[in-house]
Scaffold this motif. Structure first.
Motif, mmCIF file in Angstrom:
data_model
loop_
_atom_site.group_PDB
_atom_site.id
_atom_site.type_symbol
_atom_site.label_atom_id
_atom_site.label_comp_id
_atom_site.label_asym_id
_atom_site.label_seq_id
_atom_site.Cartn_x
_atom_site.Cartn_y
_atom_site.Cartn_z
ATOM 1 N N VAL A 41 0.860 -1.181 0.000
ATOM 2 C CA VAL A 41 0.000 0.000 0.000
ATOM 3 C C VAL A 41 0.901 1.238 0.000
ATOM 4 C CG1 VAL A 41 -1.842 -1.194 1.272
ATOM 5 C CG2 VAL A 41 -0.176 0.185 2.531
ATOM 6 N N GLY A 63 1.663 4.275 1.950
ATOM 7 C CA GLY A 63 1.400 4.733 3.305
ATOM 8 C C GLY A 63 1.081 6.198 3.426
ATOM 9 N N VAL A 75 -6.727 5.958 2.325
ATOM 10 C CA VAL A 75 -7.352 4.723 1.849
ATOM 11 C C VAL A 75 -8.045 4.971 0.511
ATOM 12 C CG1 VAL A 75 -9.257 3.121 2.289
ATOM 13 C CG2 VAL A 75 -7.614 3.643 4.103
ATOM 14 N N ASN A 95 -5.541 5.377 -2.286
ATOM 15 C CA ASN A 95 -4.964 4.083 -2.669
ATOM 16 C C ASN A 95 -5.890 3.339 -3.620
ATOM 17 O OD1 ASN A 95 -2.330 2.786 -1.238
ATOM 18 N ND2 ASN A 95 -3.201 4.373 0.098
ATOM 19 N N ALA A 119 -2.956 5.458 4.846
ATOM 20 C CA ALA A 119 -2.799 3.999 4.894
ATOM 21 C C ALA A 119 -1.796 3.586 5.959
ATOM 22 C CB ALA A 119 -2.381 3.479 3.523
ATOM 23 N N ARG A 120 -0.810 4.431 6.238
ATOM 24 C CA ARG A 120 0.195 4.045 7.231
ATOM 25 C C ARG A 120 -0.364 4.008 8.647
ATOM 26 N NH1 ARG A 120 2.927 9.326 5.906
ATOM 27 N NH2 ARG A 120 2.163 10.861 7.408
ATOM 28 N N LEU A 122 -3.190 2.499 9.423
ATOM 29 C CA LEU A 122 -4.002 1.297 9.580
ATOM 30 C C LEU A 122 -3.225 0.216 10.331
ATOM 31 C CD1 LEU A 122 -5.528 0.948 5.981
ATOM 32 C CD2 LEU A 122 -6.483 2.162 7.957
ATOM 33 N N GLN A 141 -5.706 -4.439 8.687
ATOM 34 C CA GLN A 141 -6.420 -3.467 7.859
ATOM 35 C C GLN A 141 -5.635 -3.131 6.597
ATOM 36 O OE1 GLN A 141 -6.859 -0.394 10.804
ATOM 37 N NE2 GLN A 141 -8.872 -1.128 11.479
ATOM 38 N N ARG A 142 -4.320 -3.041 6.716
ATOM 39 C CA ARG A 142 -3.500 -2.772 5.520
ATOM 40 C C ARG A 142 -3.613 -3.915 4.517
ATOM 41 N NH1 ARG A 142 0.221 -0.670 9.262
ATOM 42 N NH2 ARG A 142 1.455 -2.586 9.209
ATOM 43 N N GLN A 143 -3.659 -5.164 5.023
ATOM 44 C CA GLN A 143 -3.785 -6.290 4.103
ATOM 45 C C GLN A 143 -5.141 -6.291 3.403
ATOM 46 O OE1 GLN A 143 -0.291 -7.159 3.874
ATOM 47 N NE2 GLN A 143 -1.495 -8.857 3.075
ATOM 48 N N LEU A 190 -6.812 -3.586 2.699
ATOM 49 C CA LEU A 190 -6.674 -2.523 1.703
ATOM 50 C C LEU A 190 -5.882 -3.018 0.504
ATOM 51 C CD1 LEU A 190 -6.924 0.343 0.638
ATOM 52 C CD2 LEU A 190 -4.979 1.000 2.098
#
Length: 235
Positions: A90, A92, A96, A99, A133-134, A136, A140-142, A144
């Motif tokens: 993602v 960062g 969101v 992204n 994104a950073r 999360l 949650q990042r996965q 996304l």
């Protein structure tokens, strides 16, 4: 009938020794297929070969009626391959929503509809659409990262160790998300370090050893095979 067919693939990095030494596999429509095996077996290399990030020295890869073997990664993405790497998956410094937006480059006209669908599928992303994104959590990042892959409308998604570094609870939630995604009709090919849990949710699995397929079968059968567990799954 196979959606993805990987036949006798030989590949490595530069002039170094080949990592894949004739590996073959199949993914049928609607399947979850998991690749397991010891460290250094070539599992991630095989996924990257399918995505076009590692060139083949020999062998053949097809997706439906499309021969992928000599296509570059962008052409493979247009053909229907979405690859979600283990790390740096993602952006960062972007939100969101941003992204997701930049992940619609293959089909910009579909961006609005696909973002709406993703927010309905993953309410957490909707609630955090303006968050960077950073900020999360790992899980949650996965989610996304998977959602970014979905923005291209793929016919097959490749997941490289999606639960790496996650807590047991976050890993369980991510496996649930993978099953839900597959139940929606999307085939999934993944490499996963939590081998038993991954095989339990998989239709089929492959054991890769030293760049070759050493065993294959129904996911739950492999997970319960005493010899497979002893050699590759820690007992």
């Amino acid at each position: 009938m196979s959606l993805l067919a990987v036949d006798d693939t030989v590949a490595g990095y530069g002039a170094a020794e080949n990592i894949l030494k004739g590996a073959s596999l199949r993914v049928a429509p609607g399947e979850i297929v998991t690749i397991i095996g010891p460290n250094g077996a070539g599992k991630s290399t095989l996924l990257k070969a399918v995505a076009g990030l590692v060139p083949l020295k020999s062998g053949r890869i097809t997706l439906g009626d499309t021969v992928l073997t000599n296509l570059d990664p962008m052409s493979r993405a247009r053909a229907g391959i979405a690859f979600v790497p283990q790390e740096r998956n993602v952006f960062g410094a972007l939100s969101v929503g941003e992204n997701l937006s930049i992940s619609s480059f293959l089909a910009p006209a579909e961006e609005g509809a696909r973002v709406t669908e993703i927010y309905e599928r993953y309410p957490m992303l909707n609630s955090k659409r303006k968050a960077l994104a950073r900020t999360l959590s790992g899980g949650q990042r996965q989610i996304l990262a998977m959602a970014m892959g979905l923005m291209a409308g793929p016919s097959l998604i490749l997941l490289d160790e999606p639960t790496a570094g996650l807590s047991p609870k976050a890993a369980e939630e991510l496996f649930d998300a993978i099953v839900s995604l597959n139940r929606g009709g999307l085939p999934i090919l993944m490499v996963e370090q939590h081998a038993i849990e991954a095989l339990d949710i998989s239709h089929r699995g492959y054991v890769l050893v030293s760049g070759k397929v050493a065993a294959e079968g129904a996911g739950q059968d492999l997970a319960r095979d005493p010899e497979i567990r002893r050699l590759f799954l820690g007992g």
